[in-house]
Scaffold this motif. Structure first.
Motif, PDB file in Angstrom:
ATOM      1  N   GLY A   1      22.385  51.878  29.199  1.00 41.12           N
ATOM      2  CA  GLY A   1      23.511  52.798  29.094  1.00 41.12           C
ATOM      3  C   GLY A   1      24.558  52.692  30.181  1.00 41.12           C
ATOM      4  N   TRP A   2      24.514  51.637  30.970  1.00 43.46           N
ATOM      5  CA  TRP A   2      25.469  51.474  32.060  1.00 43.46           C
ATOM      6  C   TRP A   2      26.783  50.873  31.556  1.00 43.46           C
ATOM      7  N   ASP A   3      27.915  51.328  32.121  1.00 40.08           N
ATOM      8  CA  ASP A   3      29.200  50.658  31.944  1.00 40.08           C
ATOM      9  C   ASP A   3      29.298  49.530  32.958  1.00 40.08           C
ATOM     10  N   LEU A   4      30.069  48.488  32.612  1.00 41.72           N
ATOM     11  CA  LEU A   4      30.008  47.257  33.397  1.00 41.72           C
ATOM     12  C   LEU A   4      31.373  46.637  33.632  1.00 41.72           C
ATOM     13  N   THR A   5      31.511  46.035  34.810  1.00 42.40           N
ATOM     14  CA  THR A   5      32.567  45.067  35.063  1.00 42.40           C
ATOM     15  C   THR A   5      31.897  43.717  35.258  1.00 42.40           C
ATOM     16  N   LEU A   6      32.212  42.783  34.377  1.00 47.29           N
ATOM     17  CA  LEU A   6      31.692  41.420  34.484  1.00 47.29           C
ATOM     18  C   LEU A   6      32.726  40.554  35.181  1.00 47.29           C
ATOM     19  N   VAL A   7      32.283  39.819  36.189  1.00 48.17           N
ATOM     20  CA  VAL A   7      33.188  38.973  36.972  1.00 48.17           C
ATOM     21  C   VAL A   7      32.712  37.527  36.880  1.00 48.17           C
ATOM     22  N   ALA A   8      33.624  36.640  36.546  1.00 48.25           N
ATOM     23  CA  ALA A   8      33.340  35.207  36.534  1.00 48.25           C
ATOM     24  C   ALA A   8      34.677  34.479  36.490  1.00 48.25           C
ATOM     25  N   ARG A   9      34.625  33.188  36.582  1.00 46.43           N
ATOM     26  CA  ARG A   9      35.864  32.416  36.681  1.00 46.43           C
ATOM     27  C   ARG A   9      36.508  32.159  35.322  1.00 46.43           C
ATOM     28  N   ASP A  10      35.711  31.969  34.253  1.00 50.14           N
ATOM     29  CA  ASP A  10      36.215  31.527  32.957  1.00 50.14           C
ATOM     30  C   ASP A  10      36.475  32.729  32.045  1.00 50.14           C
ATOM     31  N   PRO A  11      37.742  33.037  31.722  1.00 47.95           N
ATOM     32  CA  PRO A  11      38.037  34.195  30.877  1.00 47.95           C
ATOM     33  C   PRO A  11      37.388  34.124  29.498  1.00 47.95           C
ATOM     34  N   ALA A  12      37.340  32.936  28.904  1.00 49.84           N
ATOM     35  CA  ALA A  12      36.774  32.806  27.572  1.00 49.84           C
ATOM     36  C   ALA A  12      35.280  33.125  27.575  1.00 49.84           C
ATOM     37  N   LYS A  13      34.563  32.644  28.582  1.00 54.30           N
ATOM     38  CA  LYS A  13      33.132  32.938  28.673  1.00 54.30           C
ATOM     39  C   LYS A  13      32.884  34.423  28.939  1.00 54.30           C
ATOM     40  N   LEU A  14      33.758  35.028  29.730  1.00 59.61           N
ATOM     41  CA  LEU A  14      33.629  36.460  29.983  1.00 59.61           C
ATOM     42  C   LEU A  14      33.808  37.263  28.702  1.00 59.61           C
ATOM     43  N   GLU A  15      34.813  36.908  27.917  1.00 58.47           N
ATOM     44  CA  GLU A  15      35.055  37.644  26.679  1.00 58.47           C
ATOM     45  C   GLU A  15      33.901  37.452  25.700  1.00 58.47           C
ATOM     46  N   ALA A  16      33.337  36.255  25.664  1.00 62.65           N
ATOM     47  CA  ALA A  16      32.172  36.016  24.797  1.00 62.65           C
ATOM     48  C   ALA A  16      30.991  36.869  25.246  1.00 62.65           C
TER      49      ALA A  16
END
Length: 252
Positions: free
Chosen positions: A28-43
């Motif tokens: 149930g946690w809300d998240l900020t995902l951080v990484a270099r590749d925008p496409a992989k983050l959106e996936a």
């Protein structure tokens, strides 16, 4: 309206980071995902949507100190609170010391250690606030068994992962009395895209990224009085330091 706990997960688009994010979203946690590749983050965010929590993506090259310093601000702008920081982003450039270039050295030092330090530093105030309001907050520093099992051909990776354990110990000394739980995770060989360079013949000896995520689930289910400075995870072998990889022949 219910207030969800929220977390930052660096290196959150794949491997251990994504597995931890998936577990937290399931809780149930809300998240900020951080990484270099925008496409992989959106996936990755699309995959996590099944849990029904909010997932923000924040593309950033964390080897850049200025980018690392913005991570906490981006999270707080969206969620207004921070209950957990997962420092998972990292890179392992395998090869002998004599062939390590200055550029490779700087990249591993910046991404594996300096970024974690900077993000932690910038997140201390909201983590203390969350602990004061809700009993506990968490810092998870994803280190490695390489911090203890120092074989050949992983000099900077092993050194930076050992430094991350030391940082975790000092952060516990400074922050635990404010209710911030700091844990270093030391997994051995995990079957992730980051270990794709390893020989395919040893992949069936590795364990899953989900196993590391379950260690984090354990941490958030313990009482606020229970501090766990370190969790080590390893594979079968003649000692806890055994690695299925032959480090003498390892090279990227």
């Amino acid at each position: 309206m219910e207030t969800h706990r929220s977390a930052i997960v660096t290196g959150g688009s794949a491997g251990i980071g994504l597995a931890i994010a998936d577990m937290l979203a399931d809780e149930g946690w809300d998240l900020t995902l951080v990484a270099r590749d925008p496409a992989k983050l959106e996936a990755a965010a699309g995959m996590l949507a099944v849990h029904g929590t909010q997932v923000q993506t924040h593309p950033a090259n964390l080897a850049d100190p200025d980018a690392a310093a913005q991570v906490g601000l981006a999270h707080l702008d969206r969620f207004g609170r921070l209950d957990m920081l997962v420092n998972n982003a990292g890179i392992g450039l395998v090869g002998p010391i004599e062939r390590k270039t200055g550029k490779q050295l700087d990249l591993e030092l910046s991404l594996n250690f300096k970024a974690s330090y900077i993000i932690l530093q910038s997140c201390i105030a909201p983590l203390k606030k969350a602990a004061a309001e809700h009993g506990a907050s968490y810092v998870i520093n994803v280190s490695s068994m390489a911090a203890r099992e120092n074989g050949p051909n992983a000099s900077v990776y092993a050194a930076t992962k050992a430094a991350l354990v030391s940082l975790s110990n000092v952060a516990h000394a400074e922050l635990s009395r404010s209710g911030v739980h700091v844990t270093a995770l030391l997994p051995g060989f995990v079957d992730t895209p980051g270990t794709g360079w390893a020989d395919s013949g040893i992949r069936d000896q590795m364990f899953d990224a989900a196993d590391v995520a379950e260690a984090v689930r354990f941490l958030v289910r313990t009482s606020p009085r229970c501090f766990v400075p370190e969790i080590m995870m390893t594979t079968a072998g003649p000692s806890i330091w055994h690695s299925p990889l032959d480090w003498d022949t390892a090279s990227t």
